[in-house]
Design a protein around this motif. Structure first.
Motif, PDB file in Angstrom:
ATOM      1  N   ALA A 485       0.830  -1.209   0.000  1.00 30.14           N
ATOM      2  CA  ALA A 485       0.000   0.000   0.000  1.00 30.14           C
ATOM      3  C   ALA A 485       0.862   1.256   0.000  1.00 30.14           C
ATOM      4  O   ALA A 485       0.547   2.243  -0.695  1.00 30.14           O
ATOM      5  N   ARG A 486       1.983   1.242   0.757  1.00 26.12           N
ATOM      6  CA  ARG A 486       2.898   2.395   0.750  1.00 26.12           C
ATOM      7  C   ARG A 486       3.449   2.641  -0.656  1.00 26.12           C
ATOM      8  O   ARG A 486       3.519   3.793  -1.118  1.00 26.12           O
ATOM      9  N   LEU A 487       3.856   1.570  -1.311  1.00 24.79           N
ATOM     10  CA  LEU A 487       4.395   1.708  -2.662  1.00 24.79           C
ATOM     11  C   LEU A 487       3.334   2.241  -3.625  1.00 24.79           C
ATOM     12  O   LEU A 487       3.638   3.041  -4.522  1.00 24.79           O
ATOM     13  N   MET A 488       2.091   1.792  -3.442  1.00 25.26           N
ATOM     14  CA  MET A 488       1.000   2.299  -4.288  1.00 25.26           C
ATOM     15  C   MET A 488       0.808   3.802  -4.093  1.00 25.26           C
ATOM     16  O   MET A 488       0.632   4.556  -5.058  1.00 25.26           O
ATOM     17  N   VAL A 489       0.848   4.230  -2.838  1.00 23.61           N
ATOM     18  CA  VAL A 489       0.666   5.652  -2.555  1.00 23.61           C
ATOM     19  C   VAL A 489       1.813   6.459  -3.162  1.00 23.61           C
ATOM     20  O   VAL A 489       1.595   7.512  -3.776  1.00 23.61           O
ATOM     21  N   LEU A 490       3.057   5.986  -3.000  1.00 26.81           N
ATOM     22  CA  LEU A 490       4.205   6.688  -3.582  1.00 26.81           C
ATOM     23  C   LEU A 490       4.078   6.781  -5.098  1.00 26.81           C
ATOM     24  O   LEU A 490       4.356   7.832  -5.697  1.00 26.81           O
ATOM     25  N   SER A 491       3.656   5.702  -5.721  1.00 28.90           N
ATOM     26  CA  SER A 491       3.493   5.713  -7.175  1.00 28.90           C
ATOM     27  C   SER A 491       2.442   6.730  -7.607  1.00 28.90           C
ATOM     28  O   SER A 491       2.643   7.473  -8.583  1.00 28.90           O
TER      29      SER A 491
END
Length: 687
Positions: A485-491
Motif C-alpha cells: 500500500a505504501r508503494l502504491m501511494v508513492l506511485s
C-alpha cells in the motif's frame, strides 16, 4: 333513442346500426360487408352490451374505417377531459367555504378580486415555493385541483392564485427541470473540472414493468466536502446487456461534460452484465452486495436454517391473522410488530428473527392455542429457539458492517477496517450451534474479499485507507500488504506530480524544443545518454517519500472524526496527499445511493400512480435529490441550452445475454411445503 345515445358516445356507431328486431345485434353499414355482429346474448340488458366485437370487426375487415373511428374516439376523449378540467377549475375557483354566507358582502367581493397578477414577484415567489414543496414531497399534480387544498391556500393568502395542474405539469416543472440541469452542469464544470470522480449505477423495474437505469456521481470539493448528485434515472426498456450498460454510462458522462479518463471508479452489484460491461471503466463490486452474498451462501443456504426460516415465516403468517393477533394481545405481546422479510435484503430476515425472539414468551403460549390449528411440527420447539439465538449472534457483526457502510458520508476507505473487525468478531463468537456458521462465514468472506476481489491488494481500497488519518497502515492483515500500500501511494504521488508539471509547463517545453532545433542540439542528444532517472524525477520521488513519511509518523486520528475535516485543516501540510484524497475518497463503498434513488421511485410510482410516464418520474426524482444538494441554487439557462437529459441515448446492443448467473443476492427461501433445498439456482435478471 338508444342508437342516438350510442352515436354520441362512440365513433364506432358511424359504421354500424342496431337491428330493430334484434337489439343485441349490430349490422355493418358497409355495402360489400353487411355482417351482423352480436354485442351480447338476446337476454342481455342494454347497459351490459359490449362494443368489443364491433371494434374487432372494423380492425380486421375495415382498417381505414377502424382508424377513422379511433380518431373520433380520441377526439371525444379530449373533449371530455377538457370539460372535466374546466368544471374542476370552476369549482375550485368559485367554490366558497361552507361556513360563509351565500351572498358575499361588497367588501369581501372587492378583496376576492384583489389577487396577484402574473407579473407580480410575490406571485412568482409563492409559485416557486409551492413547486418546491410538491417536488420535495413528491405530491401528485392533481393536488392542485383539490378544492379543499385551494380553500386552504385561500385561507392563508387569498391574493395568491394557485396554478392549475396542467400549468404545473406542462410548464412550471419542465422549466424548473431545465434550469436545475443547467445549474448542475455549471457546478460540475466548476467543482469537478479536471478532478477525479466516482459513479454508482443500478437497474430497477417498477410495478408498471418499466425498467430504469440510475446513475449517481460522487466527488469531493476543494474545501473537502463530500457531494453526490443524481445524473439520470433513465428509462431503460431495452435489453440489459453488458455493452448496452457501458454505452449508457459513457453517454451519460459525455452529456454531463464529465471526462471518462477522470472516472476514478464505478460501483455496482456483481451481476454478470454489470461486471462484463463496466470492467473496462474500473468497476468495483458493491461492498453491501458482497456482504449479502456472504450471508446468503454461508447461512441461509444451510438446510437446517432454511427449514427454520420457512417455519418462522409460516408461523408469522398465522399470527398475523385476526385470530392470531387477538391471542397475541391476550398474551401481552410487546410493541415489536411481527415483520415478514424481503428476499433481496438479508437483514430483513435478521429483523424478523429478532422480533420473534423478543416476543418469545407470547409466541410460545400463542402457538399452543388450538384455534390456530398449528401442529407440533409447525410450532417452534426449544431447539428452534436455540438456533434462532445462534443465528442472531453470528449475524449481528455483519449487520453492524452493513449499517456502517451504507451512509452517504462513508468512503471506500472504511471497507478494509470493517472487514478486519468482522473477521475478529466472527472468529471470537462462541455459543451453541454457531461453530458451523462461523466457519462457513469466514470461508465466504475469504472467498469474496480475498480470493475473488483481492480487497487489500487493490489500489482503490488500499490507497484510500492509507489516506484515512484514522487508519493509515495499521489495519492491514499482513505487513506485506501494508508495504504494498505504501508503494502504491508513492506511485500515485509521483504520477500526480508528473501530471501537474506537464500541465503547468507546456509553453516551456515547446520553446525548448524549438530552440534545440535552431541550435542543432539534437546532435547532443545522441552524445549524452539520459535514459536513466533525471534529477527532477529523483527530487519528486524524494519529496513524495518525505511527505508520506511525515504523514505516517503523525498520530492517528480518533475513530469518530471525519477524515475530510482532518484533511481540510491539515491539507496544506501535505499538498500532494491532499490532492490524492479528493480522488480516492470520492468513491463510496457501495451503490447505496442508486438503491435509495429507486426506493424513492418505488414510493412515487406506486399502485396509485402506475400511469406516470417514465420521463416524468425521472424529472421528479432528479429535482427532488438535486435541489437539496444544490441548496436551492438556480441559474437561468441560455436560450440555446440543450439539456443533458434530453439527448437520445445510444442504440442498445443485443448480442449478449442479459442474465446474471450465481451472483444474485436474493435470499432463496420459498414457502413451499417441501423441506428439501433446490439443487440448482435459477438465473436471475438484474432489472
Amino acid at each position: 333513442m338508444a342508437e342516438r345515445d350510442r352515436e354520441r358516445q362512440s365513433g364506432v356507431w358511424k359504421f354500424f346500426s342496431i337491428l330493430a328486431e334484434k337489439p343485441h345485434i349490430a349490422k355493418c353499414l358497409d355495402e360489400d360487408c353487411g355482417k351482423e355482429v352480436p354485442m351480447g346474448k338476446p337476454d342481455t340488458a342494454k347497459k351490459s352490451l359490449g362494443l368489443k366485437g364491433l371494434w374487432d370487426h372494423l380492425r380486421i375487415h375495415h382498417k381505414a374505417k377502424y382508424e377513422e373511428a379511433t380518431k373520433i374516439k380520441e377526439e371525444q376523449a379530449r373533449k371530455r377531459l377538457k370539460r372535466t378540467e374546466e368544471a374542476a377549475h370552476r369549482r375550485s375557483t368559485y367554490e366558497l367555504v361552507e361556513s360563509q354566507p351565500r351572498q358575499m358582502t361588497l367588501q369581501d367581493s372587492l378583496k376576492a378580486r384583489d389577487t396577484y397578477t402574473k407579473d407580480d414577484p410575490r406571485q412568482a415567489d409563492l409559485e416557486s415555493l409551492l413547486m418546491r414543496w410538491m417536488v420535495d414531497s413528491l405530491q401528485p399534480y392533481l393536488t392542485l385541483e383539490n378544492p379543499h387544498f385551494r380553500q386552504f391556500i385561500a385561507g392563508l393568502n387569498r391574493k395568491f392564485v394557485v396554478p392549475s395542474e396542467k400549468k404545473m405539469r406542462t410548464t412550471m416543472i419542465p422549466q424548473l427541470y431545465e434550469t436545475v440541469q443547467f445549474t448542475l452542469l455549471e457546478v460540475l464544470k466548476e467543482v469537478v473540472g479536471d478532478e477525479y470522480f466516482a459513479v454508482t449505477c443500478d437497474i430497477w423495474s417498477s410495478l408498471a414493468l418499466d425498467s430504469y437505469f440510475g446513475v449517481t456521481v460522487h466527488f469531493i470539493t476543494t474545501d473537502f466536502k463530500r457531494k453526490h448528485l443524481v445524473l439520470r434515472c433513465l428509462p431503460y426498456n431495452e435489453s440489459h446487456t453488458g455493452l448496452s450498460i457501458k454505452d449508457r454510462v459513457i453517454s451519460v458522462l459525455r452529456a454531463w461534460s464529465l471526462q471518462q479518463d477522470h472516472l476514478h471508479a464505478i460501483v455496482s452489484d456483481t451481476a454478470a452484465n454489470m461486471k462484463s460491461g463496466l470492467q473496462s471503466l474500473n468497476w468495483i463490486a458493491c461492498f453491501l452486495h458482497l456482504l449479502n452474498l456472504v450471508v446468503k451462501h454461508a447461512v441461509f443456504k444451510q438446510v437446517g436454517i432454511g427449514k427454520l426460516i420457512k417455519k418462522v415465516k409460516k408461523l408469522i403468517k398465522k399470527l398475523r391473522t385476526s385470530t392470531g393477533k387477538r391471542i397475541l394481545n391476550q398474551n401481552q405481546v410487546s410493541e415489536n410488530a411481527l415483520v415478514t422479510p424481503c428476499d433481496t435484503r438479508w437483514n430483513s430476515y435478521f429483523y424478523m428473527l429478532e422480533c420473534v425472539q423478543k416476543n418469545k414468551g407470547a409466541i410460545s403460549v400463542t402457538q399452543l392455542d388450538e384455534s390456530l390449528g398449528l401442529g407440533s411440527r409447525q410450532q417452534l420447539n426449544p431447539d428452534n429457539w436455540e438456533k434462532i439465538t445462534a443465528i442472531l449472534t453470528i449475524l449481528k457483526p455483519i449487520l453492524y458492517c452493513t449499517k456502517a457502510a451504507e451512509g452517504d458520508g462513508v468512503a471506500i476507505s472504511e471497507v478494509i477496517p470493517l472487514l478486519k473487525r468482522l473477521n475478529i468478531e466472527i472468529d471470537g463468537t462462541d455459543g451453541t450451534g454457531v461453530q458451523l456458521m462461523k466457519t462457513s462465514i469466514l470461508s465466504e468472506i475469504k472467498r469474496y474479499f480475498v480470493t475473488t476481489y483481492g480487497v487489500e491488494t487493490r489500489k482503490e481500497y488500499a490507497v484510500a485507507m492509507v489516506l484515512d488519518p484514522r487508519f493509515k497502515v495499521a489495519v492491514f492483515q499482513t505487513r506485506e500488504n501494508a508495504q504494498l500500500a505504501r508503494l502504491m501511494v508513492l506511485s500515485e504521488m509521483q504520477l500526480a506530480l508528473s501530471t501537474s508539471s506537464t500541465a503547468k509547463d507546456p509553453a516551456t517545453s515547446s520553446s525548448d524544443s524549438q530552440r534545440d532545433q535552431e541550435t542543432g542540439n539534437s546532435i547532443w542528444d545522441k552524445v549524452f545518454d539520459d535514459s536513466g532517472t533525471s534529477q527532477d524525477e529523483e527530487d519528486q520521488e524524494d519529496a513524495s517519500r518525505i511527505e508520506l513519511q511525515n504523514y505516517l509518523k503523525e498520530k492517528r486520528s480518533p475513530r469518530t472524526i471525519d477524515p475530510l475535516c482532518w484533511w481540510k485543516v491539515n491539507g496544506t501540510k501535505y499538498p500532494i496527499l491532499s490532492k490524492l484524497v479528493r480522488r480516492f475518497h470520492s468513491c463510496p463503498p457501495g451503490s447505496a445511493a442508486s438503491e435509495r434513488l429507486f426506493s424513492t421511485a418505488k414510493d412515487v410510482a406506486g399502485t396509485k400512480r402506475l400511469r406516470l410516464k417514465p420521463e416524468n418520474l425521472e424529472c421528479l426524482l432528479f429535482l427532488k435529490y438535486n435541489l437539496r444538494s444544490l441548496n436551492g441554487e438556480k441559474r437561468a439557462p441560455p436560450e440555446d441550452f440543450e439539456a443533458p437529459n434530453s439527448r437520445i441515448p445510444p442504440t442498445p446492443v443485443l448480442s449478449e445475454s442479459r442474465h446474471s448467473e450465481e451472483e444474485t443476492s436474493d435470499i432463496d427461501i420459498s414457502d413451499t411445503e417441501s423441506d428439501t433445498e433446490a439443487d440448482t439456482e435459477a438465473d436471475t435478471e438484474n432489472d
